[in-house]
Design a protein around this motif. Sequence first.
Motif, PDB file in Angstrom:
ATOM      1  N   ARG A 116       7.325  -9.751   3.527  1.00 40.09           N
ATOM      2  CA  ARG A 116       7.723  -9.184   4.811  1.00 40.09           C
ATOM      3  C   ARG A 116       8.546 -10.200   5.584  1.00 40.09           C
ATOM      4  NH1 ARG A 116       6.506  -5.028   7.800  1.00 40.09           N
ATOM      5  NH2 ARG A 116       4.927  -4.238   6.356  1.00 40.09           N
ATOM      6  N   TRP A 118       6.366   4.538  -8.611  1.00 39.13           N
ATOM      7  CA  TRP A 118       6.557   3.474  -7.618  1.00 39.13           C
ATOM      8  C   TRP A 118       5.968   2.163  -8.125  1.00 39.13           C
ATOM      9  CZ3 TRP A 118       2.630   1.426  -4.086  1.00 39.13           C
ATOM     10  CH2 TRP A 118       3.169   0.542  -3.129  1.00 39.13           C
ATOM     11  N   ASN A 124      10.473  -1.829  -8.806  1.00 39.49           N
ATOM     12  CA  ASN A 124      10.674  -3.203  -8.347  1.00 39.49           C
ATOM     13  C   ASN A 124       9.527  -3.651  -7.449  1.00 39.49           C
ATOM     14  OD1 ASN A 124      13.162  -3.339  -9.650  1.00 39.49           O
ATOM     15  ND2 ASN A 124      14.252  -2.516  -7.873  1.00 39.49           N
ATOM     16  N   ARG A 125       9.106  -4.874  -7.629  1.00 36.15           N
ATOM     17  CA  ARG A 125       8.029  -5.421  -6.804  1.00 36.15           C
ATOM     18  C   ARG A 125       8.556  -5.666  -5.394  1.00 36.15           C
ATOM     19  NH1 ARG A 125       3.813  -6.996  -9.936  1.00 36.15           N
ATOM     20  NH2 ARG A 125       2.969  -8.463  -8.443  1.00 36.15           N
ATOM     21  N   PRO A 126       7.787  -5.295  -4.380  1.00 34.55           N
ATOM     22  CA  PRO A 126       8.247  -5.502  -2.998  1.00 34.55           C
ATOM     23  C   PRO A 126       8.329  -6.985  -2.654  1.00 34.55           C
ATOM     24  CG  PRO A 126       5.966  -4.787  -3.024  1.00 34.55           C
ATOM     25  CD  PRO A 126       6.451  -4.680  -4.432  1.00 34.55           C
ATOM     26  N   SER A 171       1.635  -2.596   4.101  1.00 33.44           N
ATOM     27  CA  SER A 171       1.239  -3.961   3.787  1.00 33.44           C
ATOM     28  C   SER A 171       1.488  -4.851   4.989  1.00 33.44           C
ATOM     29  CB  SER A 171       2.021  -4.489   2.579  1.00 33.44           C
ATOM     30  OG  SER A 171       1.722  -5.854   2.345  1.00 33.44           O
ATOM     31  N   HIS A 208       3.889  -7.789   2.820  1.00 26.84           N
ATOM     32  CA  HIS A 208       5.079  -7.456   2.051  1.00 26.84           C
ATOM     33  C   HIS A 208       5.822  -6.276   2.683  1.00 26.84           C
ATOM     34  CE1 HIS A 208       3.139 -10.140  -0.766  1.00 26.84           C
ATOM     35  NE2 HIS A 208       4.243 -10.156  -1.483  1.00 26.84           N
ATOM     36  N   ALA A 209       7.033  -6.084   2.252  1.00 25.70           N
ATOM     37  CA  ALA A 209       7.927  -5.102   2.870  1.00 25.70           C
ATOM     38  C   ALA A 209       7.585  -3.687   2.409  1.00 25.70           C
ATOM     39  CB  ALA A 209       9.369  -5.446   2.534  1.00 25.70           C
ATOM     40  N   ILE A 210       6.460  -3.203   2.887  1.00 30.75           N
ATOM     41  CA  ILE A 210       5.982  -1.852   2.587  1.00 30.75           C
ATOM     42  C   ILE A 210       5.562  -1.227   3.909  1.00 30.75           C
ATOM     43  CG2 ILE A 210       4.306  -0.465   1.312  1.00 30.75           C
ATOM     44  CD1 ILE A 210       4.001  -2.891  -0.594  1.00 30.75           C
TER      45      ILE A 210
END
Length: 225
Positions: A216, A207, A211-213, A188, A191-193
């Motif tokens: 970022r 997954w 929890n939702r990420p 992403s 976001h932190a992915i």
Amino acid sequence: MAGREDSLKAIFDTRFTSACSHFDCIEIRAPLNGLDQFFNADTLFSTFDKFFIVEFKSYQSSLRAENNKPAACQICCGLPESPDIIPLHDACHFAMWGNVDKTLLYGNYDIYRNCVCHTDILPACQGSANSMLMPTPKHFDVLARLAGQNLAGLDIDDFRVYLHWLLGARGGSGGGSGDFNAAIYATSSTHAIDGIPLRNIDKLYSWSKGNRPGKRNDDWGKPRM
């Protein structure tokens, strides 16, 4: 004729990310790498709430290359044998091709089966001969906007059903395992992915139920080895 598929992918990625940012959605992409032969798609897109896949082509005429994938005919033959899967397919599986407006590259898209289930694309496929569908092209910003509004694709429960069908029996015409043949990796821009491995459908499912990420927040001032 030179291709432009990678450029189209990059531009749609940008439009998808922009729409998700505008509508405050999570933006997730997972390129399918060499698995396009099984998925009949190049990238999985998600907002963590909805999921859809897209097959990219340089030109509308490039859709004829799907004739090189046995799985394409299996989709055209298998969907009529699995009528409950048709609305799932129509909601989450798309094909997109490049066009030039004046000097700018953009994409048109439609539901995958509408684009390939025709004898102009799959001349020897009985499912195509029976269906003879035709695409109704829409500008790729329509899909990007719908995605940003969480209106494109399927929730994970329905998407899991579709993937098991797509990667498995396909109404009796397919012979797949019903699961990924290799890991895909989610990323992403917003976001932190970062390269989360999704090794099978169950991993994708668990997954997406977790929890939702968060947003970022990269710290580029700190060395990372």
